[in-house]
Design a protein around this motif. Structure first.
Motif, PDB file in Angstrom:
ATOM      1  N   LEU B  58      40.294  43.812  23.922  1.00  0.00           N
ATOM      2  CA  LEU B  58      39.604  43.226  25.061  1.00  0.00           C
ATOM      3  C   LEU B  58      40.359  41.998  25.561  1.00  0.00           C
ATOM      4  O   LEU B  58      40.390  41.711  26.763  1.00  0.00           O
ATOM      5  N   PHE B  59      41.015  41.307  24.640  1.00  0.00           N
ATOM      6  CA  PHE B  59      41.818  40.156  25.045  1.00  0.00           C
ATOM      7  C   PHE B  59      42.989  40.605  25.915  1.00  0.00           C
ATOM      8  O   PHE B  59      43.323  39.975  26.932  1.00  0.00           O
ATOM      9  N   ALA B  60      43.555  41.747  25.531  1.00  0.00           N
ATOM     10  CA  ALA B  60      44.632  42.327  26.363  1.00  0.00           C
ATOM     11  C   ALA B  60      44.087  42.671  27.743  1.00  0.00           C
ATOM     12  O   ALA B  60      44.749  42.446  28.779  1.00  0.00           O
ATOM     13  N   VAL B  61      42.864  43.178  27.768  1.00  0.00           N
ATOM     14  CA  VAL B  61      42.244  43.500  29.058  1.00  0.00           C
ATOM     15  C   VAL B  61      42.099  42.234  29.891  1.00  0.00           C
ATOM     16  O   VAL B  61      42.391  42.216  31.087  1.00  0.00           O
ATOM     17  N   ALA B  62      41.690  41.125  29.235  1.00  0.00           N
ATOM     18  CA  ALA B  62      41.528  39.865  29.952  1.00  0.00           C
ATOM     19  C   ALA B  62      42.855  39.434  30.576  1.00  0.00           C
ATOM     20  O   ALA B  62      42.898  39.017  31.740  1.00  0.00           O
ATOM     21  N   LEU B  63      43.939  39.593  29.810  1.00  0.00           N
ATOM     22  CA  LEU B  63      45.259  39.222  30.336  1.00  0.00           C
ATOM     23  C   LEU B  63      45.622  40.106  31.531  1.00  0.00           C
ATOM     24  O   LEU B  63      46.159  39.630  32.545  1.00  0.00           O
ATOM     25  N   LEU B  64      45.302  41.384  31.402  1.00  0.00           N
ATOM     26  CA  LEU B  64      45.580  42.328  32.488  1.00  0.00           C
ATOM     27  C   LEU B  64      44.822  41.916  33.745  1.00  0.00           C
ATOM     28  O   LEU B  64      45.370  41.884  34.853  1.00  0.00           O
ATOM     29  N   VAL B  65      43.524  41.577  33.573  1.00  0.00           N
ATOM     30  CA  VAL B  65      42.702  41.160  34.702  1.00  0.00           C
ATOM     31  C   VAL B  65      43.293  39.918  35.343  1.00  0.00           C
ATOM     32  O   VAL B  65      43.407  39.828  36.569  1.00  0.00           O
ATOM     33  N   LEU B  66      43.709  38.979  34.501  1.00  0.00           N
ATOM     34  CA  LEU B  66      44.297  37.741  35.020  1.00  0.00           C
ATOM     35  C   LEU B  66      45.537  38.057  35.855  1.00  0.00           C
ATOM     36  O   LEU B  66      45.704  37.554  36.976  1.00  0.00           O
ATOM     37  N   ALA B  67      46.371  38.939  35.303  1.00  0.00           N
ATOM     38  CA  ALA B  67      47.621  39.254  36.011  1.00  0.00           C
ATOM     39  C   ALA B  67      47.337  39.934  37.347  1.00  0.00           C
ATOM     40  O   ALA B  67      47.872  39.538  38.392  1.00  0.00           O
ATOM     41  N   VAL B  68      46.479  40.945  37.316  1.00  0.00           N
ATOM     42  CA  VAL B  68      46.282  41.747  38.530  1.00  0.00           C
ATOM     43  C   VAL B  68      45.399  41.019  39.534  1.00  0.00           C
ATOM     44  O   VAL B  68      45.744  40.893  40.710  1.00  0.00           O
ATOM     45  N   LYS B  69      44.242  40.497  39.065  1.00  0.00           N
ATOM     46  CA  LYS B  69      43.238  40.031  40.017  1.00  0.00           C
ATOM     47  C   LYS B  69      43.394  38.568  40.391  1.00  0.00           C
ATOM     48  O   LYS B  69      42.868  38.147  41.424  1.00  0.00           O
ATOM     49  N   ALA B  70      44.087  37.819  39.546  1.00  0.00           N
ATOM     50  CA  ALA B  70      44.249  36.405  39.891  1.00  0.00           C
ATOM     51  C   ALA B  70      45.638  36.116  40.448  1.00  0.00           C
ATOM     52  O   ALA B  70      45.829  35.112  41.118  1.00  0.00           O
ATOM     53  N   VAL B  71      46.613  36.982  40.149  1.00  0.00           N
ATOM     54  CA  VAL B  71      47.986  36.679  40.573  1.00  0.00           C
ATOM     55  C   VAL B  71      48.524  37.704  41.576  1.00  0.00           C
ATOM     56  O   VAL B  71      48.850  37.363  42.724  1.00  0.00           O
ATOM     57  N   VAL B  72      48.598  38.971  41.145  1.00  0.00           N
ATOM     58  CA  VAL B  72      49.322  39.957  41.953  1.00  0.00           C
ATOM     59  C   VAL B  72      48.608  40.217  43.284  1.00  0.00           C
ATOM     60  O   VAL B  72      49.221  40.078  44.358  1.00  0.00           O
ATOM     61  N   ILE B  73      47.312  40.517  43.222  1.00  0.00           N
ATOM     62  CA  ILE B  73      46.608  40.882  44.460  1.00  0.00           C
ATOM     63  C   ILE B  73      46.503  39.692  45.410  1.00  0.00           C
ATOM     64  O   ILE B  73      46.872  39.826  46.581  1.00  0.00           O
ATOM     65  N   PRO B  74      46.052  38.514  44.941  1.00  0.00           N
ATOM     66  CA  PRO B  74      46.041  37.384  45.884  1.00  0.00           C
ATOM     67  C   PRO B  74      47.437  37.092  46.420  1.00  0.00           C
ATOM     68  O   PRO B  74      47.592  36.748  47.602  1.00  0.00           O
ATOM     69  N   GLY B  75      48.449  37.266  45.566  1.00  0.00           N
ATOM     70  CA  GLY B  75      49.822  37.039  46.025  1.00  0.00           C
ATOM     71  C   GLY B  75      50.174  37.949  47.187  1.00  0.00           C
ATOM     72  O   GLY B  75      50.744  37.519  48.209  1.00  0.00           O
ATOM     73  N   LEU B  76      49.808  39.242  47.044  1.00  0.00           N
ATOM     74  CA  LEU B  76      50.077  40.192  48.127  1.00  0.00           C
ATOM     75  C   LEU B  76      49.375  39.763  49.408  1.00  0.00           C
ATOM     76  O   LEU B  76      49.944  39.807  50.501  1.00  0.00           O
ATOM     77  N   LEU B  77      48.114  39.311  49.251  1.00  0.00           N
ATOM     78  CA  LEU B  77      47.331  38.957  50.439  1.00  0.00           C
ATOM     79  C   LEU B  77      47.855  37.672  51.084  1.00  0.00           C
ATOM     80  O   LEU B  77      47.858  37.553  52.311  1.00  0.00           O
ATOM     81  N   VAL B  78      48.310  36.745  50.247  1.00  0.00           N
ATOM     82  CA  VAL B  78      48.845  35.493  50.783  1.00  0.00           C
ATOM     83  C   VAL B  78      50.034  35.783  51.691  1.00  0.00           C
ATOM     84  O   VAL B  78      50.213  35.150  52.745  1.00  0.00           O
ATOM     85  N   ARG B  79      50.823  36.782  51.318  1.00  0.00           N
ATOM     86  CA  ARG B  79      51.985  37.102  52.153  1.00  0.00           C
ATOM     87  C   ARG B  79      51.548  37.622  53.517  1.00  0.00           C
ATOM     88  O   ARG B  79      52.204  37.377  54.519  1.00  0.00           O
ATOM     89  N   VAL B  80      50.426  38.339  53.538  1.00  0.00           N
ATOM     90  CA  VAL B  80      49.899  38.792  54.833  1.00  0.00           C
ATOM     91  C   VAL B  80      49.451  37.595  55.661  1.00  0.00           C
ATOM     92  O   VAL B  80      49.743  37.478  56.851  1.00  0.00           O
TER      93      VAL B  80
END
Lengths: 665, 216
Positions: B58-80
């Motif tokens: 579950l800790f790995a899941v938390a890291l995954l969530v952090l990477a995808v939902k806090a970094v990658v997706i907002p990053g993509l949207l910021v570029r827009v």
């Protein structure tokens, strides 16, 4: 079980063989299909001979419920009939491929269609049945839509057929699922064991759902509208299967309904009988007035299925009071189903050969084919005599049995049944007459007389395989007509799946003896009598000697004794049916359009007369067109709520979600 | 125990408040920032549950969530957002005060609707389930009430985050394979929508209702 698996495996192999290179494709698929049909026939005959169901179960192909095979003697009768018809159609296809149906898609659909037709009666539970039923419906739809790129009518036919078959399948699914929910498992055996616990209203609703669903497949009026379109537009081997095998499965479904639900109250069968009578009369009337050869045959299919359902209905409502007549009626309708499969596939394959040779289906453009296409013509004449129920062909003994069961059932019946039975007998009589008119027209106009068009005049006999195909079924019509006893023991066993046989009927090779019901017929004796009478006439003619022969003048057959100077002096299909059409003007409501153009110089000189007579289906025009118009109006109105705004669509979803949450909590 | 419950409740409240902030702010950059904060809070929720359950996966899941939902997706949207600097949600279909009132009502509805789940799950995690449901409803409302195409994407992501929160709370952590699958789905969806947004902007559309002209 392994034999059924072999059958299914070979069927899939045949479908895969459709991807072979074009040059050998049809021969390869047809060869494998013949093997499929032979295996199907052997399995079915085995079940009929040992008189014990062939059951099996596998979970490897379908998750959760698995596939359940249970081939009863009743199912085996239908599988066997299908196997014979499909064999003839496959052989015919080998020649027909030069005309149509040689593509990968058509070959694949044909292979799967034949396989599913053979397997549907072997289904032992709801899931297996519905899966196979849908494969059958979809592959046949592909075949009906075969010429979609060439003709608008083919697209129309596919739409009508698709809508009807899916609507019917929805009702069948509904009915079977309700039954399955009340049984301990979805197999037909446990449904049949538990169905009598259902409340009366539920049983009645299930009966109506299943009856309407299966009646749509059998082509009963008013759900017949797909039949004349689809049968006419499908390529000949496919239409032979549609009419000779697929509509039978609609009848199988109605019999299955009775097996699952029990006989039930009398009114069920009065309703069924009512639709049977309507179909028989309506089908035969339209057959008599159609000028398109394949439409004529399709309407005749509707008519025959009506007769079969009359038999089934009689079996249902005689069950309590008169078990012997009930058994006899059931056997009679099964005999009629098998007989119909044989003669109607002969006729459809023959019609396909005519289309192959002349590119024409319109009887008004045919004629004189008996001289140019003798083998096909003989097969068609045999089929036509059989469908007209003339002895000694198989249609005769079948219809004779139906009439006998109705007449004998009258004894000791209550008033309602008596009236209904009398109406049924009257309907049978009128139907018989109209059918004879229809087929005298089909054969007389289409095959005798002189050619009415260039194509008909230059017709040549079709390739050998296309002569063998209808030849097989025509031979079967003669053999089972002269010696109906050959099939009776098998059919009696099949009927015993539904209800124990109490008819007391016995059969010799030559004919039927009804036992306690008192009645007998010997088609063999009739046949010998007919041959003897023909010989006597021939001998008399010979004995008149050369002097008599010198006075002999020959006329065109079908020329009414006149000397025909022009093919246009002959009767056409339209003119032949015209008096009948006039009598039934109110029912048929044909549309005429007479347009006379005058010369510019004077109104006394007629330049051109255009006459258009359209005899379209009155049920389609009066019942389905308004419904479709209403659906279209509703669809156009509904566009108002879909204005293209994404936000509005999202809002619909959002509001429904919130409302659902509020309602649930 | 209470520390865990308080921390978990705080993280879950941040997730819901993040959704409300999206409704409140006009500037697209702030909206994306709120989404990123929400992603962090979601990851914290998962991490807290992982710590409580001693579950490394579950800790790995938390890291995954952090990477995808806090970094990658907002990053993509910021570029827009960067492509059109200073872009604002200028004229929402439902104005901000009304939107906030609706958000309040939706949260209330979520608490009423989630009662059976609360009773079923129970404990400190169960009490927080209505917050996840409220996030889902507010996210849906964002899609209905906001004009900008970017706001629509953010609304969809809010719905997804709300569902993820409910899933974490109800099951005490979802299997990593499930979370991986749903995260990748969302990421893929965002990538597609980003491309679509870029094309729409290039074609001169920014208000989705302008697409109505395509209706026949």
């Amino acid at each position: 079980m392994s034999a059924v698996a072999l059958l299914a495996g070979l069927g899939v192999l045949a479908a895969l063989a459709a991807f072979a290179p074009r040059a050998r494709r049809v021969q390869l698929v047809a060869t494998i299909l013949v093997a499929v049909e032979v295996v199907g026939a052997i399995v079915a005959i085995h079940v009929l001979v040992i008189d014990h169901p062939l059951a099996g179960h596998t979970t490897s192909l379908l998750p959760i419920t698995g596939l359940h095979i249970d081939l009863t003697p009743l199912g085996a009768l239908f599988t066997l009939t299908t196997a014979v018809v499909a064999f003839a159609a496959t052989i015919h296809w080998v020649g027909y491929r030069r005309h149509a149906m040689s593509s990968v898609g058509a070959s694949c659909a044909f292979a799967l269609f034949v396989t599913s037709l053979l397997l549907v009666p072997a289904a032992g539970d709801i899931v297996t049945f519905l899966v196979l039923w849908e494969i059958m419906a979809l592959t046949s739809l592909a075949l009906v839509a075969h010429d979609h790129a060439l003709r608008d009518e083919a697209r129309q036919a596919a739409w009508w057929y698709g809508a009807m078959t899916q609507g019917g399948a929805a009702l069948i699914t509904l009915g079977l699922v309700v039954l399955g929910a009340h049984a301990k498992d979805p197999s037909f055996a446990s449904i049949a064991a538990s169905a009598h616990h259902l409340p009366g209203a539920t049983r009645a609703a299930v009966f109506l759902a299943l009856f309407i669903g299966f009646a749509a497949k059998a082509g009963l009026v008013p759900a017949h509208v797909w039949l004349p379109r689809a049968h006419a537009e499908a390529p000949a081997p496919a239409s032979a299967l549609l009419s000779g095998a697929m509509v039978n499965l609609g009848i199988y479904g109605i019999v299955l309904t009775r097996t699952l639900l029990g006989v039930g109250p009398t009114w069920w069968w009065l309703v069924a009988g009512f639709f049977g009578v309507i179909s028989a009369l309506y089908g035969s009337l339209y057959a008599a007035t159609s000028t398109d050869l394949k439409r004529l045959l399709a309407y005749s299919t509707s008519d025959n299925m009506g007769l079969v359902v009359i038999g089934l209905a009689a079996s249902g409502f005689f069950f309590a009071k008169h078990p012997a007549a009930s058994s006899l009626a059931l056997i009679a309708s099964l005999v009629l189903v098998t007989a119909h499969a044989l003669y109607k596939s002969t006729l459809f394959l023959g019609a396909g050969s005519v289309q192959y040779a002349t590119h024409e289906r319109n009887l008004d453009q045919l004629g004189g084919l008996a001289r140019t296409m003798p083998v096909t013509s003989v097969a068609v004449v045999i089929g036509a005599l059989s469908v007209a129920a003339l002895p000694p062909l198989n249609g005769f003994s079948a219809e004779w049995l139906v009439v006998q069961s109705l007449v004998h059932g009258l004894a000791g019946a209550d008033p309602v049944t008596t009236v209904a039975t009398a109406v049924f007998v009257a309907a049978l009589a009128l139907t018989g007459g109209l059918t004879i008119v229809a087929f005298v027209k089909a054969v007389g106009i289409g095959f005798f007389g002189r050619a009415r068009s260039e194509q008909a005049a230059h017709a040549r006999e079709v390739p050998v395989s296309m002569r063998i195909g209808p030849g097989i079924t025509a031979t079967a019509c003669v053999v089972f007509g002269v010696a109906p006893g050959l099939t009776l023991s098998a059919i009696t066993r099949a009927s015993a799946t539904v209800a124990p046989n109490r008819s007391g009927m016995t059969a010799t090779l030559a004919g039927f003896h009804l036992g306690a019901l008192r009645g007998a017929v010997d088609p063999l004796a009739l046949a010998l009598g007919a041959v003897a009478a023909t010989l006597v006439v021939a001998a008399l003619r010979q004995s008149r000697g050369p002097a008599g022969a010198a006075k002999l003048r020959s006329f065109e057959p079908w020329g009414s004794g006149r000397v025909l100077t022009s093919a246009r002096m002959q009767y056409t299909a339209t003119s032949f049916a015209e008096p009948l059409q006039r009598v039934f003007d109110d029912v048929l409501a044909p549309q005429h359009d007479l347009d006379v153009s005058h010369a510019v110089e004077s109104r006394y000189y007629i330049e051109r007369v255009a006459y258009v007579s359209a005899n379209d289906d009155v049920v389609e025009r009066r019942l389905f067109r308004p419904v479709l118009a209403l659906a279209r109006w509703w669809g156009v109105r509904a566009r108002g709520i879909a204005n293209g705004s994404v936000h509005r669509y999202l809002a619909y979803g959002f509001v429904v979600l919130v409302l659902a949450l509020v309602v649930v909590s | 125990m209470t520390t865990f419950a308080n921390a978990l409740a705080s993280a879950a409240v941040v997730v819901t408040v993040g959704a409300v902030v999206v409704l409140w702010r006009h500037r697209l950059r702030s909206i994306v920032l709120a989404l990123a904060v929400q992603g962090v809070a979601l990851a914290v929720t998962a991490a807290l549950l992982a710590g409580h359950e001693h579950d490394r996966v579950l800790f790995a899941v938390a890291l995954l969530v952090l990477a995808v939902k806090a970094v990658v997706i907002p990053g993509l949207l910021v570029r827009v957002v960067a492509a059109t600097p200073g872009a604002r949600e200028s004229d929402p279909l439902v104005n901000v005060p009304a939107s906030l009132v609706v958000a309040g009502l939706l949260t209330l509805a979520a608490f009423i609707a989630a009662r059976p789940i609360v009773a079923l799950v129970g404990g400190p995690t169960g009490r927080l389930v209505p917050l996840g449901l409220a996030t889902v409803l507010i996210g849906f409302f964002v899609m209905v009430a906001r004009r900008r195409a970017l706001s629509q994407v953010v609304g969809l992501l809010l719905v997804d985050n709300g569902i993820a929160l409910v899933a974490f709370l109800v099951t005490s952590g979802v299997p990593v394979i499930v979370e991986l699958g749903s995260s990748l789905d969302v990421l893929f969806g965002v990538v597609v929508l980003r491309v679509l947004l870029a094309r729409l902007t290039a074609a001169g559309f920014s208000d989705l209702d302008q697409l109505r002209s395509l209706h026949d």
